[in-house]
Motif scaffolding. Structure first.
Motif, PDB file in Angstrom:
ATOM      1  N   VAL A 163       0.954  -1.208  -0.228  1.00 17.82           N
ATOM      2  CA  VAL A 163       0.036  -0.123   0.389  1.00 17.82           C
ATOM      3  C   VAL A 163       1.499   1.116   0.081  1.00 17.82           C
ATOM      4  O   VAL A 163      -0.034   2.129  -0.715  1.00 17.82           O
ATOM      5  CB  VAL A 163      -0.923  -0.087   1.648  1.00 17.82           C
ATOM      6  N   LEU A 164       2.005   0.902   0.606  1.00 19.72           N
ATOM      7  CA  LEU A 164       2.667   2.163   1.183  1.00 19.72           C
ATOM      8  C   LEU A 164       3.247   2.884  -0.468  1.00 19.72           C
ATOM      9  O   LEU A 164       3.318   3.663  -0.360  1.00 19.72           O
ATOM     10  CB  LEU A 164       4.371   1.645   1.448  1.00 19.72           C
ATOM     11  N   MET A 165       4.280   1.612  -0.907  1.00 25.64           N
ATOM     12  CA  MET A 165       4.366   1.983  -2.782  1.00 25.64           C
ATOM     13  C   MET A 165       3.208   2.364  -2.872  1.00 25.64           C
ATOM     14  O   MET A 165       3.808   3.715  -4.414  1.00 25.64           O
ATOM     15  CB  MET A 165       4.837   0.171  -3.032  1.00 25.64           C
ATOM     16  N   LEU A 166       2.028   2.196  -3.631  1.00 24.99           N
ATOM     17  CA  LEU A 166       1.099   2.668  -3.992  1.00 24.99           C
ATOM     18  C   LEU A 166       0.898   3.663  -4.309  1.00 24.99           C
ATOM     19  O   LEU A 166       1.189   5.067  -4.801  1.00 24.99           O
ATOM     20  CB  LEU A 166      -0.493   2.320  -3.871  1.00 24.99           C
ATOM     21  N   LEU A 167       1.002   3.907  -2.484  1.00 21.22           N
ATOM     22  CA  LEU A 167       0.813   6.097  -2.358  1.00 21.22           C
ATOM     23  C   LEU A 167       1.938   6.646  -3.410  1.00 21.22           C
ATOM     24  O   LEU A 167       2.053   7.752  -3.601  1.00 21.22           O
ATOM     25  CB  LEU A 167       0.414   5.915  -0.751  1.00 21.22           C
ATOM     26  N   VAL A 168       2.818   6.158  -2.717  1.00 27.16           N
ATOM     27  CA  VAL A 168       4.582   7.154  -3.367  1.00 27.16           C
ATOM     28  C   VAL A 168       4.296   7.237  -4.797  1.00 27.16           C
ATOM     29  O   VAL A 168       4.226   7.917  -4.961  1.00 27.16           O
ATOM     30  CB  VAL A 168       5.719   6.237  -2.911  1.00 27.16           C
ATOM     31  N   ILE A 169       4.218   5.944  -5.454  1.00 25.83           N
ATOM     32  CA  ILE A 169       3.921   6.026  -7.070  1.00 25.83           C
ATOM     33  C   ILE A 169       2.554   7.056  -7.265  1.00 25.83           C
ATOM     34  O   ILE A 169       2.601   7.954  -8.208  1.00 25.83           O
ATOM     35  CB  ILE A 169       3.357   4.504  -7.856  1.00 25.83           C
ATOM     36  N   LEU A 170       1.687   7.210  -6.408  1.00 22.99           N
ATOM     37  CA  LEU A 170      -0.241   7.970  -6.748  1.00 22.99           C
ATOM     38  C   LEU A 170       1.189   9.462  -6.591  1.00 22.99           C
ATOM     39  O   LEU A 170       1.110  10.771  -7.313  1.00 22.99           O
ATOM     40  CB  LEU A 170      -0.943   7.655  -6.024  1.00 22.99           C
ATOM     41  N   VAL A 171       1.967  10.131  -5.677  1.00 23.31           N
ATOM     42  CA  VAL A 171       2.255  10.788  -5.176  1.00 23.31           C
ATOM     43  C   VAL A 171       3.443  11.609  -6.546  1.00 23.31           C
ATOM     44  O   VAL A 171       3.163  12.261  -7.173  1.00 23.31           O
ATOM     45  CB  VAL A 171       3.347  10.455  -4.167  1.00 23.31           C
ATOM     46  N   PHE A 172       3.838  10.645  -7.050  1.00 23.36           N
ATOM     47  CA  PHE A 172       4.875  10.791  -7.710  1.00 23.36           C
ATOM     48  C   PHE A 172       4.184  11.553  -9.532  1.00 23.36           C
ATOM     49  O   PHE A 172       4.162  12.437  -9.885  1.00 23.36           O
ATOM     50  CB  PHE A 172       5.726  10.033  -8.728  1.00 23.36           C
ATOM     51  N   LYS A 173       2.583  10.661  -9.289  1.00 20.17           N
ATOM     52  CA  LYS A 173       1.560  11.159 -10.591  1.00 20.17           C
ATOM     53  C   LYS A 173       1.479  12.508 -10.453  1.00 20.17           C
ATOM     54  O   LYS A 173       1.097  13.444 -11.118  1.00 20.17           O
ATOM     55  CB  LYS A 173       1.118   9.268 -10.399  1.00 20.17           C
ATOM     56  N   LEU A 174       1.373  12.774  -8.972  1.00 22.41           N
ATOM     57  CA  LEU A 174      -0.155  13.526  -8.835  1.00 22.41           C
ATOM     58  C   LEU A 174       1.272  14.448  -8.982  1.00 22.41           C
ATOM     59  O   LEU A 174       0.722  16.204  -9.523  1.00 22.41           O
ATOM     60  CB  LEU A 174       0.692  13.903  -7.411  1.00 22.41           C
ATOM     61  N   ILE A 175       2.775  14.913  -8.785  1.00 23.97           N
ATOM     62  CA  ILE A 175       3.595  16.054  -8.857  1.00 23.97           C
ATOM     63  C   ILE A 175       4.178  15.659 -10.354  1.00 23.97           C
ATOM     64  O   ILE A 175       3.486  17.616 -10.914  1.00 23.97           O
ATOM     65  CB  ILE A 175       5.012  15.527  -8.571  1.00 23.97           C
ATOM     66  N   ASN A 176       3.170  14.943 -11.300  1.00 24.65           N
ATOM     67  CA  ASN A 176       3.328  14.874 -12.812  1.00 24.65           C
ATOM     68  C   ASN A 176       4.446  15.760 -13.214  1.00 24.65           C
ATOM     69  O   ASN A 176       4.515  16.387 -13.889  1.00 24.65           O
ATOM     70  CB  ASN A 176       2.356  15.226 -12.985  1.00 24.65           C
ATOM     71  N   ASP A 177       5.905  16.031 -12.640  1.00 26.56           N
ATOM     72  CA  ASP A 177       7.123  17.041 -13.469  1.00 26.56           C
ATOM     73  C   ASP A 177       8.195  16.145 -13.230  1.00 26.56           C
ATOM     74  O   ASP A 177       8.496  15.245 -12.136  1.00 26.56           O
ATOM     75  CB  ASP A 177       7.670  18.276 -12.379  1.00 26.56           C
ATOM     76  N   ASP A 178       9.140  15.247 -14.262  1.00 25.62           N
ATOM     77  CA  ASP A 178       9.772  14.842 -14.482  1.00 25.62           C
ATOM     78  C   ASP A 178      11.112  15.132 -13.830  1.00 25.62           C
ATOM     79  O   ASP A 178      11.337  14.320 -12.935  1.00 25.62           O
ATOM     80  CB  ASP A 178      10.121  13.988 -15.474  1.00 25.62           C
ATOM     81  N   SER A 179      11.620  16.579 -13.281  1.00 26.32           N
ATOM     82  CA  SER A 179      13.017  17.095 -12.518  1.00 26.32           C
ATOM     83  C   SER A 179      12.209  16.684 -11.164  1.00 26.32           C
ATOM     84  O   SER A 179      13.085  16.313 -10.862  1.00 26.32           O
ATOM     85  CB  SER A 179      12.325  18.256 -13.721  1.00 26.32           C
ATOM     86  N   VAL A 180      11.240  17.098 -10.854  1.00 24.64           N
ATOM     87  CA  VAL A 180      10.697  16.659  -9.436  1.00 24.64           C
ATOM     88  C   VAL A 180      11.031  15.249  -9.333  1.00 24.64           C
ATOM     89  O   VAL A 180      11.900  15.272  -8.335  1.00 24.64           O
ATOM     90  CB  VAL A 180       9.271  17.558  -8.744  1.00 24.64           C
ATOM     91  N   VAL A 181      10.231  14.582 -10.096  1.00 21.14           N
ATOM     92  CA  VAL A 181      10.518  13.505  -9.030  1.00 21.14           C
ATOM     93  C   VAL A 181      11.941  12.440  -9.294  1.00 21.14           C
ATOM     94  O   VAL A 181      12.204  11.655  -8.516  1.00 21.14           O
ATOM     95  CB  VAL A 181       9.480  12.090 -10.681  1.00 21.14           C
ATOM     96  N   ASN A 182      12.578  12.897 -10.650  1.00 23.68           N
ATOM     97  CA  ASN A 182      14.111  12.478 -10.586  1.00 23.68           C
ATOM     98  C   ASN A 182      15.157  12.889  -9.062  1.00 23.68           C
ATOM     99  O   ASN A 182      15.552  12.340  -9.034  1.00 23.68           O
ATOM    100  CB  ASN A 182      14.797  13.250 -12.019  1.00 23.68           C
TER     101      ASN A 182
END
Length: 495
Positions: free
Chosen positions: A386-405
């Motif tokens: 569940v935690l990994m799912l939430l982290v991935i959804l946060v990455f998607k919510l940010i939707n900025d490759d530079s920030v995710v990287n």
């Protein structure tokens, strides 16, 4: 390429993994099976299966895609990896086996103290959760784009389905199951890489010899970059030393890959595993780079506009899924899926093991295989999914490759203090100030970040690349030395 065909393949693929899980966990699903596979794993299966874990889905698409910009310079990093693996085999593994560890971070408690131990384990949990979520996120985007968007399936559902399937086939058998599934997935991955070369060569009307010559004579095949040590990230020594220390820290000091080594009966078997794994690892990376060169040659010959792609990571899936026939498309999806889930399932099992041993103290219980503890481990395993799912959804919510990287890079910073701690423990006879270690683990990366942002680029021409982890470990080591209260006790040094 029809999304329904690709989806059908994924259903069959996971059906096979679930079947493997059923048979490997049948009659034995206790904590000893889950954590260390009852310490009777076959070294040759672990060696081959570890390839799938070490090469994530990001590697599968990013290494070939990066060839256009950096040629074969990545192989310098791979050579450093190889040396790092040998050091792990003959320096770290003997230590772990001598102490009969389940979690490798238990060493830090014996050598330094309680808070140092918890700090090391926490570094792993944070870094591996973010790192694994980052890798699955990037590959889930590819799956979403080429399969699930056709039915307007939400991205969150796509990721949730992936994680539920992984949880289902790892929940009971844990490491025992993963050793088998990793062997299967590595077979898929290696087959996919080799057949990708074959189908692209056929599309270019190349024979085997023509393919070898085309890659060799292309502008992409330069491996060694000796010039500009100060200003270039591609310089050999930066890549080689970075690869060596990244491997020691992110493999040798990482519960994920070391857990597999600790599942064997003897140190000799574990060492044979590491040396065999290293040989296969180097060879398969040569094939990845060859795929990259052929992708660019194929794109140039067939007029594929690389500049129109959102990222060069899409070059491999674009050609495999939209420009070749159905067979290479399925083979590509097979390799990508195998690389991705071999990494994620292994990470979830290692995270569960570390949390149960390092924070719930399963190894100190009178009966670690008590049914109540098995249920508790199941809850932890589900919680990390569940935690990994939430982290991935946060990455998607940010939707900025530079920030995710940037988030992923920040997670990689944390392995530096872990490397510094182990080096300090193994190569000095001094104690640490146990209460200060958690602060040092935060302070060292922060100092390096400030130096790398505001001092080094302003006052020097030096560019930090993959050698970042070395500088991070040095700063940690210096801070530990400065704050050390004196020589450690004989009991602590006996380990």
């Amino acid at each position: 390429m029809s999304p329904i065909i690709l989806l059908s393949f994924l259903v069959i693929y996971f059906g096979v993994l679930l079947a493997v899980s059923y048979f490997t966990s049948k009659g034995s699903a206790d904590n000893s099976t889950f954590f260390v596979a009852n310490r009777n794993s076959k070294w040759y299966m672990v060696a081959f299966g570890m390839i799938g874990t070490a090469l994530s889905g990001v590697t599968f698409i990013s290494v070939p895609g990066a060839v256009g910009a950096s040629n074969f310079s990545y192989f310098q990093f791979v050579l450093g990896n190889a040396v790092g693996f040998v050091i792990i085999a003959y320096v770290l593994l003997p230590l772990y086996y001598r102490m009969n560890l389940t979690s490798i971070y238990t060493y830090l408690e014996e050598r330094f103290g309680f808070l140092t131990y918890k700090t090391g384990a926490a570094i792993f949990l944070v870094s591996r959760t973010i790192g694994s979520a980052f890798r699955l996120y990037l590959v889930a985007i590819v799956l979403q784009h080429f399969i699930f968007d056709a039915w307007n399936v939400p991205f969150a559902v796509t990721v949730a389905i992936c994680l539920v399937l992984i949880w289902l086939y790892t929940n009971k058998g844990g490491l025992k199951t993963i050793i088998i599934t990793d062997t299967l997935q590595t077979t898929f991955l290696v087959t996919a890489v080799i057949l990708s070369i074959y189908f692209m060569a056929r599309g270019l009307d190349f024979s085997i010899i023509d393919t070898f010559e085309a890659v060799k004579e292309s502008s992409y095949s330069k491996i060694f970059f000796w010039e500009d040590f100060v200003g270039s990230k591609a310089n050999f020594w930066k890549q080689f030393l970075g690869g060596m220390f990244v491997t020691i820290a992110m493999t040798g000091l990482d519960q994920d890959l070391m857990q597999k080594n600790l599942s064997m009966g003897t140190i000799k078997e574990a060492q044979k595993n590491m040396i065999t794994f290293t040989s296969v690892f180097v060879v398969i990376n040569i094939f990845f780079l060859a795929v990259g060169a052929l992708l660019y040659i194929y794109a140039e010959k067939n007029g594929i506009d690389i500049a129109s792609l959102a990222t060069r990571d899409y070059l491999y899936p674009e050609i495999a899924l939209n420009h070749l026939s159905i067979v290479p498309a399925i083979i590509f999806m097979m390799g990508l899926t195998a690389a991705t889930f071999a990494t994620t399932d292994s990470a979830l099992t290692a995270l569960t093991t570390s949390f149960c041993v390092d924070f719930l103290n399963f190894n100190k219980k009178e009966n670690p295989n008590d049914p109540a503890l098995v249920r508790q481990r199941n809850y932890v395993h589900f919680g990390f999914s569940v935690l990994m799912l939430l982290v991935i959804l946060v990455f998607k919510l940010i939707n900025d490759d530079s920030v995710v990287n940037a988030i992923f890079t920040a997670a990689s910073y944390t392995y530096g203090p872990l490397l510094g701690l182990f080096v300090f423990g193994m190569f000095t006879k001094r104690a640490v100030n146990d209460k200060l270690v958690p602060y040092i683990a935060i302070l060292a990366p922060l100092i390096l970040f400030l130096l790398n942002t505001y001092i080094i680029p302003v006052y020097t021409n030096y560019v930090i690349g993959l050698d970042l982890i070395i500088h991070n470990a040095i700063i940690t080591f210096i801070l530990l030395l400065i704050t050390s209260p004196g020589k450690a006790s004989e009991k602590a040094l006996s380990h």
